[in-house]
Design a protein around this motif. Structure first.
Motif, mmCIF file in Angstrom:
data_model
loop_
_atom_site.group_PDB
_atom_site.id
_atom_site.type_symbol
_atom_site.label_atom_id
_atom_site.label_comp_id
_atom_site.label_asym_id
_atom_site.label_seq_id
_atom_site.Cartn_x
_atom_site.Cartn_y
_atom_site.Cartn_z
ATOM 1 N N CYS A 18 0.830 -1.210 0.000
ATOM 2 C CA CYS A 18 0.000 0.000 0.000
ATOM 3 C C CYS A 18 0.864 1.259 0.000
ATOM 4 N N ASP A 19 2.028 1.189 0.633
ATOM 5 C CA ASP A 19 2.952 2.321 0.680
ATOM 6 C C ASP A 19 3.920 2.327 -0.502
ATOM 7 N N LYS A 20 4.342 1.151 -0.926
ATOM 8 C CA LYS A 20 5.466 1.066 -1.861
ATOM 9 C C LYS A 20 5.077 0.711 -3.289
ATOM 10 N N SER A 21 3.983 -0.028 -3.478
ATOM 11 C CA SER A 21 3.592 -0.453 -4.833
ATOM 12 C C SER A 21 2.112 -0.803 -4.860
ATOM 13 N N PRO A 22 1.229 0.177 -4.634
ATOM 14 C CA PRO A 22 -0.206 -0.139 -4.537
ATOM 15 C C PRO A 22 -0.791 -0.723 -5.815
ATOM 16 N N TRP A 23 -0.174 -0.487 -6.961
ATOM 17 C CA TRP A 23 -0.676 -1.050 -8.219
ATOM 18 C C TRP A 23 -0.628 -2.578 -8.209
ATOM 19 N N ARG A 24 0.257 -3.138 -7.391
ATOM 20 C CA ARG A 24 0.349 -4.601 -7.304
ATOM 21 C C ARG A 24 -0.895 -5.207 -6.666
ATOM 22 N N ARG A 25 -1.700 -4.382 -5.961
ATOM 23 C CA ARG A 25 -2.919 -4.889 -5.338
ATOM 24 C C ARG A 25 -3.953 -5.316 -6.383
ATOM 25 N N GLY A 26 -3.780 -4.855 -7.618
ATOM 26 C CA GLY A 26 -4.696 -5.255 -8.676
ATOM 27 C C GLY A 26 -4.589 -6.734 -9.035
ATOM 28 N N GLU A 71 -6.338 -11.928 -5.621
ATOM 29 C CA GLU A 71 -7.490 -12.758 -5.974
ATOM 30 C C GLU A 71 -8.667 -12.515 -5.043
ATOM 31 N N LYS A 72 -8.391 -12.189 -3.767
ATOM 32 C CA LYS A 72 -9.447 -11.951 -2.786
ATOM 33 C C LYS A 72 -9.182 -10.623 -2.085
ATOM 34 N N GLY A 73 -10.234 -10.011 -1.570
ATOM 35 C CA GLY A 73 -10.092 -8.783 -0.801
ATOM 36 C C GLY A 73 -9.513 -7.641 -1.609
ATOM 37 N N LEU A 74 -9.983 -7.476 -2.833
ATOM 38 C CA LEU A 74 -9.447 -6.450 -3.717
ATOM 39 C C LEU A 74 -9.700 -5.066 -3.111
ATOM 40 N N CYS A 75 -8.642 -4.270 -2.974
ATOM 41 C CA CYS A 75 -8.775 -2.930 -2.391
ATOM 42 C C CYS A 75 -9.271 -1.967 -3.468
ATOM 43 N N PRO A 76 -9.739 -0.750 -3.073
ATOM 44 C CA PRO A 76 -10.254 0.195 -4.079
ATOM 45 C C PRO A 76 -9.227 0.557 -5.149
ATOM 46 N N TYR A 77 -7.980 0.768 -4.760
ATOM 47 C CA TYR A 77 -6.918 1.095 -5.722
ATOM 48 C C TYR A 77 -6.743 -0.066 -6.699
ATOM 49 N N GLY A 78 -6.593 -1.267 -6.148
ATOM 50 C CA GLY A 78 -6.408 -2.446 -6.988
ATOM 51 C C GLY A 78 -7.604 -2.713 -7.882
ATOM 52 N N LEU A 79 -8.803 -2.383 -7.385
ATOM 53 C CA LEU A 79 -10.013 -2.585 -8.167
ATOM 54 C C LEU A 79 -9.944 -1.797 -9.471
ATOM 55 N N PHE A 80 -9.542 -0.523 -9.400
ATOM 56 C CA PHE A 80 -9.513 0.291 -10.614
ATOM 57 C C PHE A 80 -8.291 -0.011 -11.476
ATOM 58 N N TRP A 81 -7.190 -0.373 -10.863
ATOM 59 C CA TRP A 81 -6.020 -0.764 -11.646
ATOM 60 C C TRP A 81 -6.372 -1.967 -12.529
#
Length: 430
Positions: A397-405, A408-418
């Protein structure tokens, strides 16, 4: 548009987030202490400017066009892309030109006090080479004496007009407001007093002029030229409503072949802003937020059509009993409201019946700051850690939030749009 001084609070244009820099609860706006309510009122006026003025709606359009350009750039790479992503001056869909015009007309955001305005100069800024426009933009440099008796300059633009308008209303309605630097917060008053003191004697004249100026592409030009016009006639408006009537009845040049009136122009830009904002969301999953977008912008347009004086009507002299303010909240709701304790809430318009997660725009703003300003850290960390959230946070979340996309589970808002925008597999060069 850049974010202003955040010591007391801020509003993020185009992204519908209002922050109060307080530890006090925000669960009930009716129970805010007067200082917090005063700051909320100031920032809420910026929300109204965002969705009910030409300048705000056009900024929404330009912001979404920038996102489309940036997404195209990212998807055109083999994996890594450079940040910040700067559109070429002649990029398609006028992305670079729009950004240039916004920067020029926005003006300066220095935080200084004005002892005395000395003079103002008009400069014509040329458009970039090969631009579809050729006449240039008038900008206004203000020379002033600071409190330290130093001669300084700043560019008077839309920022000064927006902040002056919100500050006038806040001061008019609250005895517990916190004083702010003259630039930008009192700059419209200072300049109006320099150009035509008789006009500026009625602060509501300045308030109305600020509001109407924001309904043109170059607000500072209309503000200054209108003051000069009234001074040349040696007249003053008998009532600030005259300034609205004059503006509403005017004709404005849309292009070489067509003139339009204020409402026609605003309607066109409201529809454009609605269409652009909806383009963020290309799945039925997001239907409720697309419906909310239409509801609030059309509601704001309805205000302009049917109650042209509503801004000066807000200057009642009170906050806790300002029925017009709470009437606006009933009609349009609020943006997402946050505070320093990581509390989050928003108020739905009374007649809007669907549930909607407007925090999505906060997530989109985090991707925007990555693309535009090379800022990596996602500010939603505390939001996602909230007890009502189902998202687990980690050091990405601090260093590479795009990786949250890729989760597979618990997709965060940032990862959702990425993921939603097809950006998985791409990352900035850091």
């Amino acid at each position: 548009m850049p974010r202003q001084n955040t010591n007391l609070g801020f509003y993020l244009p185009s992204f519908f987030r209002l922050h109060l820099s307080t530890d006090n609860p925000i669960s009930d706006l009716n129970k805010l202490i007067e200082k917090d309510l005063s700051i909320f009122f100031h920032e809420y006026i910026h929300f109204i400017q965002d969705i009910s003025t030409y300048y705000g709606l056009n900024n929404i359009h330009a912001t979404v066009e920038y996102f489309k350009y940036a997404n195209m750039v990212v998807r055109g790479t083999e994996g890594y892309f450079k940040i910040p992503i700067e559109p070429d001056a002649n990029a398609e869909n006028n992305v670079g030109l729009n950004k240039y015009i916004n920067n020029i007309t926005y003006g300066d955001t220095v935080y200084k006090n004005i002892k005395k305005v000395l003079r103002y100069n008009t400069l014509n800024m040329n458009f970039p080479p090969n631009s579809i426009l050729s006449e240039g933009i008038d900008v206004f440099d203000i020379e002033y004496l600071s409190n330290e008796n130093v001669i300084c300059e700043f560019q008077f633009g839309a920022c000064c007009i927006m902040e002056s308008m919100a500050n006038i209303l806040e001061r008019f309605n609250s005895k517990n407001f916190v004083p702010s630097p003259d630039i930008p917060y009192n700059s419209a008053e200072k300049l109006a007093n320099f150009i035509y003191p008789d006009f500026a004697n009625n602060i509501l004249n300045i308030l109305a002029l600020c509001d109407m100026s924001l309904n043109l592409s170059n607000p500072s030009k209309y503000f200054i030229r209108t003051l000069e016009k009234w001074k040349a006639k040696s007249e003053i408006p008998s009532n600030p409503k005259i300034l609205y009537d004059e503006f509403y009845n005017g004709r404005f040049k849309q292009n070489e072949k067509k003139e339009t009136n204020f409402i026609e122009n605003l309607e066109a830009h409201a529809e454009l802003a609605i269409s652009q904002l909806k383009s963020y969301f290309n799945d039925p999953y997001f239907d409720s937020i697309k419906s909310w977008i239409s509801f609030i912008i059309k509601g704001a347009l309805d205000l302009r059509k049917n109650n042209r004086y509503f801004i000066i009507d807000l200057a009642t002299g009170t906050l806790k009993e300002n029925y017009l303010l709470f009437g606006l909240i009933n009609k349009l709701g609020t943006p997402l409201i946050t505070n320093n304790r990581n509390d989050y809430r928003y108020v739905k318009p009374t007649e809007y019946k669907h549930e909607v997660d407007i925090a999505y725009f906060w997530a989109i703003s985090q991707i925007h700051k990555l693309f535009s300003y090379s800022e990596i850290k996602c500010d939603l960390f505390s939001f996602c850690n909230h007890e009502l959230s189902n998202v687990e946070t980690d050091d990405r979340c601090d260093k590479s939030p795009w990786r949250r996309g890729m989760d597979e589970k618990g997709l965060c808002p940032y990862g959702l749009f990425w993921r939603h925008w097809g950006l998985n597999g791409h990352a900035p060069q850091t």
